[in-house]
Design an enzyme around this catalytic site. Sequence first.
Site, PDB file in Angstrom:
ATOM      1  N   LYS A   1      28.847  41.902  34.300  1.00 26.28           N
ATOM      2  CA  LYS A   1      28.543  43.336  34.312  1.00 26.28           C
ATOM      3  C   LYS A   1      27.066  43.603  34.523  1.00 26.28           C
ATOM      4  O   LYS A   1      26.707  44.601  35.142  1.00 26.28           O
ATOM      5  CB  LYS A   1      29.008  44.001  33.011  1.00 26.28           C
ATOM      6  CG  LYS A   1      30.513  44.201  32.960  1.00 26.28           C
ATOM      7  CD  LYS A   1      30.916  45.241  31.937  1.00 26.28           C
ATOM      8  CE  LYS A   1      32.431  45.379  31.879  1.00 26.28           C
ATOM      9  NZ  LYS A   1      32.873  46.228  30.777  1.00 26.28           N
TER      10      LYS A   1
ATOM     11  N   LYS B   1      43.978  39.547  40.811  1.00 29.12           N
ATOM     12  CA  LYS B   1      44.660  40.475  39.918  1.00 29.12           C
ATOM     13  C   LYS B   1      44.521  41.915  40.423  1.00 29.12           C
ATOM     14  O   LYS B   1      43.472  42.265  40.969  1.00 29.12           O
ATOM     15  CB  LYS B   1      44.004  40.359  38.530  1.00 29.12           C
ATOM     16  CG  LYS B   1      44.877  40.800  37.389  1.00 29.12           C
ATOM     17  CD  LYS B   1      44.191  40.484  36.063  1.00 29.12           C
ATOM     18  CE  LYS B   1      44.265  41.690  35.152  1.00 29.12           C
ATOM     19  NZ  LYS B   1      43.608  41.504  33.872  1.00 29.12           N
TER      20      LYS B   1
ATOM     21  N   LYS C   1      41.666  48.117  38.644  1.00 29.54           N
ATOM     22  CA  LYS C   1      41.350  49.523  38.851  1.00 29.54           C
ATOM     23  C   LYS C   1      40.018  49.703  39.560  1.00 29.54           C
ATOM     24  O   LYS C   1      39.713  50.773  40.047  1.00 29.54           O
ATOM     25  CB  LYS C   1      41.409  50.315  37.539  1.00 29.54           C
ATOM     26  CG  LYS C   1      40.563  49.790  36.399  1.00 29.54           C
ATOM     27  CD  LYS C   1      40.858  50.595  35.119  1.00 29.54           C
ATOM     28  CE  LYS C   1      40.126  50.001  33.929  1.00 29.54           C
ATOM     29  NZ  LYS C   1      40.475  50.640  32.673  1.00 29.54           N
TER      30      LYS C   1
END
Length: 334
Positions: A115, A197, A200
């Site tokens: 992140k 995967k 979103k």
Amino acid sequence: MLDDKKVLFSGMQATGSLTLGNYLGALKNWVKLSDDYQCFYSVVDMHSITVRQDPATLRKRARALMILYIAAGIDPEKAVIYFQSHVSAHAELAWILDCYTYMGEMNRMTQFKDKSAKHADNINVGLFAYPVLMAADILLYQTDLVPVGIDQMQHLEICRDIAMRFNNIYGPTFTIPEAYIGKVGAKIMSLQDPTKKMSKSDENPNASIYLMDDPDTIRRKFKRAVTDSEACICYRDEQPGIKNLLDIYCACTGTSTEDAVRAFDGRGYGELKEAVGESVVAVLEPLQKRCEELTKEKSYIDGIIKANAEKAAYYANKTLRKVQRKIGFPDRIR
Ligand code: TRP
């Protein structure tokens, strides 16, 4: 806890649009788990501000996620569903636990590394301490079990380390939580790259089915789903696209993999894609309708939000007071 059931805790962030993967992989199972455990399901809005959020959007999405919990079938009388920010004990315990967590431990968290690379202009202290807030979430409720995906495993490990460290210094205070390893939800992959995967945050909107996609969008995305040139509807790792479509079909219809493979034997990919698209529409359309209806019932939802926040605060404060006493904060005068 209540009825001597084991305590299970999980949380979801309201950032980004939730996908079919979030529903089939997590939310749908949360409903089932709430029969067997005393569940606490939080909308973790305090975690969301570790990256910049537009206030109006965050508020709207957090409420929509709460409504989705209910629409998905979580019974708000049984499971405790609440906004993390409504229970101040989370912030208070997180601060205390910060003082029992080492910089070195946080430094090696892979999610922090990922992140901070992604948000290089905003590497804030909250992002760094994110796992400590998550530990506070879990430990406040004397949680036995945490259903987490592989990406959150490292955070659960650190939570256990912090809890054990605290217990070693001050005596038994926190239940040491374990990962819930039961029948986990289906792992749904990207429709455009079935080795990844479904996410979103995928830049390609065709890669993910969003829970609020309308039926035609859903059908179209399945039509475009990436498959292969084997021309065989088989369930095997060498055909990740077909495997993913079969997984989605089975999760939506409740069919077993063997039965699905048998049903599609000798049929074309086009037919499979169409059937999968319809099976998803059949699940999402009613879910969307329930969300729409519940959104209109403002006072009913407000009542749930208020009552559940109070319930959560009751349990959380019990643990927090115990911790405060143990570490030597002055007693409260009543
Ligand atoms: N960090 C989790 C995620 O992004 C969400 C979360 C916050 C959570 N607190 C939690 C999950 C406690 C399980 C338990 O997926």
